[in-house]
Design a protein around this motif. Structure first.
Motif, PDB file in Angstrom:
ATOM      1  N   GLY A  24       0.810  -1.211   0.000  1.00 57.64           N
ATOM      2  CA  GLY A  24       0.000   0.000   0.000  1.00 57.64           C
ATOM      3  C   GLY A  24       0.842   1.259   0.000  1.00 57.64           C
ATOM      4  N   ALA A  25       1.929   1.254   0.751  1.00 60.07           N
ATOM      5  CA  ALA A  25       2.766   2.448   0.882  1.00 60.07           C
ATOM      6  C   ALA A  25       3.551   2.739  -0.394  1.00 60.07           C
ATOM      7  N   ILE A  26       4.098   1.708  -1.019  1.00 59.46           N
ATOM      8  CA  ILE A  26       4.910   1.939  -2.221  1.00 59.46           C
ATOM      9  C   ILE A  26       4.055   2.424  -3.378  1.00 59.46           C
ATOM     10  N   ALA A  27       2.802   1.989  -3.440  1.00 63.91           N
ATOM     11  CA  ALA A  27       1.900   2.420  -4.519  1.00 63.91           C
ATOM     12  C   ALA A  27       1.700   3.934  -4.487  1.00 63.91           C
ATOM     13  N   LYS A  28       1.790   4.525  -3.310  1.00 63.16           N
ATOM     14  CA  LYS A  28       1.614   5.982  -3.179  1.00 63.16           C
ATOM     15  C   LYS A  28       2.765   6.760  -3.796  1.00 63.16           C
ATOM     16  N   GLY A  67      -4.324 -11.172 -16.464  1.00 59.35           N
ATOM     17  CA  GLY A  67      -4.429 -10.890 -17.898  1.00 59.35           C
ATOM     18  C   GLY A  67      -4.774  -9.445 -18.210  1.00 59.35           C
ATOM     19  N   ALA A  68      -5.572  -8.812 -17.367  1.00 62.81           N
ATOM     20  CA  ALA A  68      -6.000  -7.422 -17.591  1.00 62.81           C
ATOM     21  C   ALA A  68      -4.949  -6.398 -17.166  1.00 62.81           C
ATOM     22  N   ALA A  69      -3.955  -6.818 -16.398  1.00 61.28           N
ATOM     23  CA  ALA A  69      -2.943  -5.896 -15.877  1.00 61.28           C
ATOM     24  C   ALA A  69      -1.875  -5.588 -16.921  1.00 61.28           C
ATOM     25  N   HIS A  70      -1.310  -4.403 -16.801  1.00 61.72           N
ATOM     26  CA  HIS A  70      -0.188  -4.007 -17.656  1.00 61.72           C
ATOM     27  C   HIS A  70       1.144  -4.401 -17.039  1.00 61.72           C
ATOM     28  N   GLY A  71       1.139  -4.645 -15.743  1.00 64.17           N
ATOM     29  CA  GLY A  71       2.360  -5.016 -15.045  1.00 64.17           C
ATOM     30  C   GLY A  71       2.034  -5.702 -13.732  1.00 64.17           C
ATOM     31  N   LEU A  72       3.072  -6.211 -13.101  1.00 60.52           N
ATOM     32  CA  LEU A  72       2.938  -6.974 -11.862  1.00 60.52           C
ATOM     33  C   LEU A  72       3.863  -6.399 -10.795  1.00 60.52           C
ATOM     34  N   LEU A  73       3.403  -6.437  -9.568  1.00 62.72           N
ATOM     35  CA  LEU A  73       4.239  -6.082  -8.425  1.00 62.72           C
ATOM     36  C   LEU A  73       4.095  -7.203  -7.402  1.00 62.72           C
ATOM     37  N   LYS A 106       4.367 -10.084 -18.837  1.00 64.40           N
ATOM     38  CA  LYS A 106       3.973  -8.985 -17.952  1.00 64.40           C
ATOM     39  C   LYS A 106       5.208  -8.485 -17.192  1.00 64.40           C
ATOM     40  N   PRO A 107       5.585  -7.217 -17.345  1.00 61.86           N
ATOM     41  CA  PRO A 107       6.747  -6.710 -16.617  1.00 61.86           C
ATOM     42  C   PRO A 107       6.477  -6.664 -15.117  1.00 61.86           C
ATOM     43  N   ALA A 108       7.490  -7.034 -14.340  1.00 65.65           N
ATOM     44  CA  ALA A 108       7.297  -7.172 -12.902  1.00 65.65           C
ATOM     45  C   ALA A 108       8.383  -6.467 -12.104  1.00 65.65           C
ATOM     46  N   GLY A 109       8.012  -6.136 -10.886  1.00 64.36           N
ATOM     47  CA  GLY A 109       8.934  -5.682  -9.866  1.00 64.36           C
ATOM     48  C   GLY A 109       8.770  -6.577  -8.656  1.00 64.36           C
ATOM     49  N   VAL A 110       9.853  -6.751  -7.898  1.00 71.49           N
ATOM     50  CA  VAL A 110       9.854  -7.641  -6.735  1.00 71.49           C
ATOM     51  C   VAL A 110      10.402  -6.876  -5.533  1.00 71.49           C
ATOM     52  N   PHE A 166      15.270   6.111  -1.393  1.00 68.04           N
ATOM     53  CA  PHE A 166      15.612   4.840  -2.039  1.00 68.04           C
ATOM     54  C   PHE A 166      14.386   4.230  -2.717  1.00 68.04           C
ATOM     55  N   LEU A 167      13.271   4.171  -2.008  1.00 68.20           N
ATOM     56  CA  LEU A 167      12.079   3.535  -2.567  1.00 68.20           C
ATOM     57  C   LEU A 167      11.433   4.380  -3.663  1.00 68.20           C
ATOM     58  N   GLN A 168      11.566   5.704  -3.603  1.00 65.43           N
ATOM     59  CA  GLN A 168      11.088   6.533  -4.711  1.00 65.43           C
ATOM     60  C   GLN A 168      11.920   6.250  -5.962  1.00 65.43           C
ATOM     61  N   GLY A 169      13.237   6.116  -5.781  1.00 63.78           N
ATOM     62  CA  GLY A 169      14.103   5.750  -6.905  1.00 63.78           C
ATOM     63  C   GLY A 169      13.729   4.399  -7.477  1.00 63.78           C
ATOM     64  N   TRP A 170      13.422   3.425  -6.585  1.00 59.59           N
ATOM     65  CA  TRP A 170      12.998   2.104  -7.048  1.00 59.59           C
ATOM     66  C   TRP A 170      11.713   2.238  -7.856  1.00 59.59           C
ATOM     67  N   MET A 171      10.744   2.986  -7.335  1.00 63.72           N
ATOM     68  CA  MET A 171       9.470   3.143  -8.033  1.00 63.72           C
ATOM     69  C   MET A 171       9.657   3.823  -9.384  1.00 63.72           C
ATOM     70  N   ASP A 172      10.486   4.832  -9.446  1.00 63.80           N
ATOM     71  CA  ASP A 172      10.718   5.526 -10.714  1.00 63.80           C
ATOM     72  C   ASP A 172      11.266   4.566 -11.770  1.00 63.80           C
ATOM     73  N   LEU A 173      12.196   3.708 -11.370  1.00 63.86           N
ATOM     74  CA  LEU A 173      12.747   2.721 -12.310  1.00 63.86           C
ATOM     75  C   LEU A 173      11.722   1.659 -12.673  1.00 63.86           C
ATOM     76  N   TYR A 174      10.905   1.259 -11.714  1.00 66.28           N
ATOM     77  CA  TYR A 174       9.832   0.292 -11.993  1.00 66.28           C
ATOM     78  C   TYR A 174       8.835   0.863 -13.006  1.00 66.28           C
ATOM     79  N   VAL A 175       8.423   2.109 -12.816  1.00 70.44           N
ATOM     80  CA  VAL A 175       7.497   2.758 -13.745  1.00 70.44           C
ATOM     81  C   VAL A 175       8.091   2.770 -15.157  1.00 70.44           C
ATOM     82  N   ALA A 176       9.353   3.145 -15.278  1.00 74.32           N
ATOM     83  CA  ALA A 176      10.015   3.158 -16.587  1.00 74.32           C
ATOM     84  C   ALA A 176      10.066   1.761 -17.191  1.00 74.32           C
ATOM     85  N   TRP A 177      10.287   0.748 -16.345  1.00 70.88           N
ATOM     86  CA  TRP A 177      10.343  -0.647 -16.782  1.00 70.88           C
ATOM     87  C   TRP A 177       8.995  -1.082 -17.370  1.00 70.88           C
ATOM     88  N   VAL A 178       7.927  -0.782 -16.672  1.00 74.45           N
ATOM     89  CA  VAL A 178       6.590  -1.159 -17.150  1.00 74.45           C
ATOM     90  C   VAL A 178       6.275  -0.413 -18.439  1.00 74.45           C
TER      91      VAL A 178
END
Length: 185
Positions: A24-28, A67-73, A106-110, A166-178
Motif C-alpha cells: 500500500g505504501a509503495i503504490a503511493k 491478464g488485464a494488468a499491464h504489469g505486476l508487483l 507482464k513486466p514485474a517488480g519484486v 531509495f524507494l522513490q528511486g525504485w518506483m521511478d525505475l519500476y514505472v520506466a520498466w513497465v
C-alpha cells in the motif's frame, strides 16, 4: 500518457503483514497514471493438475486479473529461506494449463520486507527464478531487501523519511520498466 494497471501479488495472508503494508505504501510513490490493485490469492484451492480443464471460479478470477494488468508487483515475505506456499500456489495456478500462462510477458517488480537484516533476499531470488521460467521480465536493479525496523513506515503507514528516497528511486525505475515493456508489446 496511458493509464497502467498493476496487479499486486502479496505473498503474505496475514492482515497486519509488513508486506501488505509495504504494498500500500509503495503504490503511493507511483505517478497518477499508475493504479495498483491487490490480487486475492488466499482463497485459491491447492493446485492440482487434474483440475486444469475445469478451473475454479477463484482461479479464473486470478487469471483474469493478471491478464488485464499491464504489469505486476510482487511483495513477499521470506518463509524458510524461500517464497511462501500461497504465492507458489498462485504462480502455478495462473501459469497452467501449459500454453495458457497468464503471467507471460507482464513486466514485474519484486520487493519484500522482513525483520531480518537481509530482508527477503533468498525469497526474492527464488521468485526471480520462477518468474524467469514463466517469461516474466523482471526489474533487476535496484534490488530492494527491506528490513522491518523503526522508521521504515511513518505514523500514517507511508514510507518513512529514511527509506523514502531509495524507494522513490525504485518506483521511478519500476514505472520506466513497465512503460518500456508496454511500448514493446
Amino acid at each position: 500518457m496511458s493509464q497502467f494497471t498493476i496487479a499486486v501479488v502479496i505473498g503474505s495472508l496475514r492482515k497486519d503483514s509488513f508486506n501488505r503494508k509495504m504494498a500500500g505504501a509503495i503504490a503511493k510513490l507511483a505517478p497518477p497514471h499508475f493504479s495498483f490493485a491487490q490480487v486475492e490469492i488466499g482463497d485459491l484451492p491447492l493446485y492440482n493438475q487434474d483440475h486444469d480443464g475445469a478451473p475454479s471460479e477463484q482461479v479464473l478470477r486470478l487469471k483474469g486479473q493478471i491478464g488485464a494488468a499491464h504489469g505486476l508487483l510482487f511483495v513477499t515475505p521470506e518463509y524458510n529461506r524461500s517464497i511462501p506456499g500461497v504465492l507458489k500456489n498462485a504462480l502455478d495456478h495462473a501459469s497452467r494449463p501449459y500454453g495458457q500462462n497468464a503471467w507471460a510477458g507482464k513486466p514485474a517488480g519484486v520487493l519484500g520486507v522482513s525483520v531480518g537484516a537481509t530482508g527477503t533476499a533468498l525469497a526474492q531470488q527464488h521468485l526471480r527464478n520462477i518468474l524467469g521460467y514463466l517469461d516474466v521480465p523482471t526489474l533487476g536493479q535496484p534490488e530492494a531487501f527491506l528490513q522491518a525496523k523503526e522508521g521504515l513506515f511513518d505514523a500514517d503507514g507511508n514510507i518513512g523519511p529514511a527509506s523514502k528516497a531509495f524507494l522513490q528511486g525504485w518506483m521511478d525505475l519500476y514505472v520506466a520498466w513497465v512503460e518500456k515493456h508496454a511500448r514493446a508489446a
